[in-house]
Scaffold this motif. Structure first.
Motif, PDB file in Angstrom:
ATOM      1  N   LEU A 241       0.830  -1.252   0.159  1.00  0.00           N
ATOM      2  CA  LEU A 241      -0.029   0.058   0.015  1.00  0.00           C
ATOM      3  C   LEU A 241       0.813   1.278   0.044  1.00  0.00           C
ATOM      4  CD1 LEU A 241      -2.749  -1.242   2.786  1.00  0.00           C
ATOM      5  CD2 LEU A 241      -2.634  -1.319   0.195  1.00  0.00           C
ATOM      6  N   TRP A 242       0.619   2.217  -0.876  1.00  0.00           N
ATOM      7  CA  TRP A 242       1.112   3.540  -1.164  1.00  0.00           C
ATOM      8  C   TRP A 242       0.416   4.541  -0.765  1.00  0.00           C
ATOM      9  CZ3 TRP A 242       6.114   4.427  -4.606  1.00  0.00           C
ATOM     10  CH2 TRP A 242       6.785   3.383  -4.742  1.00  0.00           C
ATOM     11  N   LEU A 243       0.360   4.991   0.402  1.00  0.00           N
ATOM     12  CA  LEU A 243      -0.439   6.051   1.006  1.00  0.00           C
ATOM     13  C   LEU A 243       0.255   7.306   1.145  1.00  0.00           C
ATOM     14  CD1 LEU A 243      -1.605   3.595   3.968  1.00  0.00           C
ATOM     15  CD2 LEU A 243      -2.791   3.702   1.717  1.00  0.00           C
ATOM     16  N   ASP A 244      -0.687   8.525   0.699  1.00  0.00           N
ATOM     17  CA  ASP A 244       0.093   9.607   0.723  1.00  0.00           C
ATOM     18  C   ASP A 244      -1.018  10.647   1.231  1.00  0.00           C
ATOM     19  OD1 ASP A 244      -1.796   9.953  -1.387  1.00  0.00           O
ATOM     20  OD2 ASP A 244      -0.277  10.734  -2.707  1.00  0.00           O
ATOM     21  N   ASP A 245      -2.057  10.367   1.907  1.00  0.00           N
ATOM     22  CA  ASP A 245      -3.060  11.251   2.380  1.00  0.00           C
ATOM     23  C   ASP A 245      -2.649  11.598   3.790  1.00  0.00           C
ATOM     24  OD1 ASP A 245      -5.190   9.406   3.946  1.00  0.00           O
ATOM     25  OD2 ASP A 245      -4.197   8.276   2.472  1.00  0.00           O
ATOM     26  N   ASP A 246      -3.101  12.848   4.230  1.00  0.00           N
ATOM     27  CA  ASP A 246      -2.767  13.239   5.529  1.00  0.00           C
ATOM     28  C   ASP A 246      -3.353  12.320   6.720  1.00  0.00           C
ATOM     29  OD1 ASP A 246      -1.654  15.248   4.384  1.00  0.00           O
ATOM     30  OD2 ASP A 246      -3.263  16.799   4.588  1.00  0.00           O
ATOM     31  N   ASP A 247      -4.647  11.718   6.631  1.00  0.00           N
ATOM     32  CA  ASP A 247      -5.064  10.927   7.602  1.00  0.00           C
ATOM     33  C   ASP A 247      -4.240   9.653   7.917  1.00  0.00           C
ATOM     34  OD1 ASP A 247      -7.032  12.671   7.996  1.00  0.00           O
ATOM     35  OD2 ASP A 247      -8.570  11.751   6.970  1.00  0.00           O
ATOM     36  N   ASN A 248      -3.826   8.979   6.817  1.00  0.00           N
ATOM     37  CA  ASN A 248      -3.248   7.990   6.915  1.00  0.00           C
ATOM     38  C   ASN A 248      -1.798   7.944   7.412  1.00  0.00           C
ATOM     39  OD1 ASN A 248      -4.721   5.496   6.142  1.00  0.00           O
ATOM     40  ND2 ASN A 248      -5.086   6.152   4.107  1.00  0.00           N
TER      41      ASN A 248
END
Length: 283
Positions: A241-248
């Motif tokens: 998983l590549w996650l770049d949103d602030d929440d994650n």
């Protein structure tokens, strides 16, 4: 990120823009929508231009604010569609391990700071070539389809040049299980542990070990990397998983800080590694 991921996120952004343009009360501009949602104007722009991944709550709020509550399920289905398979290992490994390693290396090269958690394997940037070979071979045996293990090992070793560049800092947390898992022959693991002891005190590496005896505030699971507080790379059996949103990013940062409270450093970390090394003498 992968081309598939970029395309899917951009398509979702286009759909979000359509909903803003077709608000029953009349077309909203980005500033007006941001005010309704209580968001920064930049968030609306990033979502519409495929620069940020929406959460399910974001999509619900967007559908309501644009007067299209009926679109919520459609938006969530779009999100679930590309979240579930974009980085699936089988698809990612279609061209072998080397491109997969090099895509992560490109992100690492862009970074000046990393926070890493590994629960069952030594972190990649700290691996010896022989240890790396056994780890990659295990994944190859499980997932199939990749026959470039030697090339992938070389790619992983080249990535370690990052550790010797000024201005870089890697903060690593590993559970004691990573020091004891015989994913390789005992002699290979022994050499790997010797390397870890030699890295304690490096200017660019801060190595923390969470001992088996430590009280932990969260289940020690799921290895992940946080790059410059802009990208999280997390791994599961079926996908990365590549996650770049602030929440994650905030969530994984909180997990890392929680695990850090159970870690030991310096001489204490050295003692835990040495204990695992001595245990190998009976193997």
């Amino acid at each position: 990120m992968s081309t598939d991921f970029q395309q899917a996120r951009a398509a979702l952004g286009t759909r979000l823009r359509e909903l803003r343009f077709t608000c029953p009360e009349g077309q909203l501009n980005g500033k007006e929508l941001a005010a309704r949602l209580g968001w920064p104007r930049s968030k609306v722009s990033k979502l519409e231009n495929g620069k940020q991944t929406a959460t399910r709550d974001d999509l619900w709020a967007w559908a309501e604010a644009t007067g299209h509550p009926e679109a919520h399920d459609e938006l969530v289905n779009r999100l679930a569609g590309f979240e579930s398979h974009i980085r699936s290992w089988r698809r990612s490994l279609a061209n072998g391990f080397t491109p997969l390693h090099e895509s992560l290396s490109a992100e690492i090269d862009r970074s000046t700071g990393m926070r890493v958690w590994e629960e069952s394997v030594v972190a990649g940037l700290l691996q010896t070539p022989e240890y790396a070979r056994h780890v990659i071979n295990r994944y190859s045996q499980l997932l199939g389809g990749a026959h470039d293990v030697d090339s992938a090992v070389r790619s992983r070793v080249r990535r370690q040049e990052w550790l010797y560049q000024p201005g870089r800092k890697m903060r690593v947390l590993m559970w004691e299980a990573a020091l004891r898992s015989l994913i390789c022959p005992p002699a290979v693991l022994a050499a790997q542990l010797d390397r870890l002891t030699g890295m304690i005190g490096m200017d660019t590496v801060e190595l923390g070990i969470v001992p088996f005896t430590a009280q932990v505030k969260i289940v020690p699971a799921n290895g992940f990397w946080i790059l410059d507080d802009r990208l999280v790379v997390a791994e599961d059996w079926h996908a990365g998983l590549w996650l770049d949103d602030d929440d994650n990013i905030a969530l994984y940062s909180k997990v890392w800080r929680t695990l850090e409270r159970s870690a030991v450093y310096g001489a204490e970390a050295h003692n835990v590694i040495t204990g695992a090394r001595r245990a190998l003498e009976t193997q």
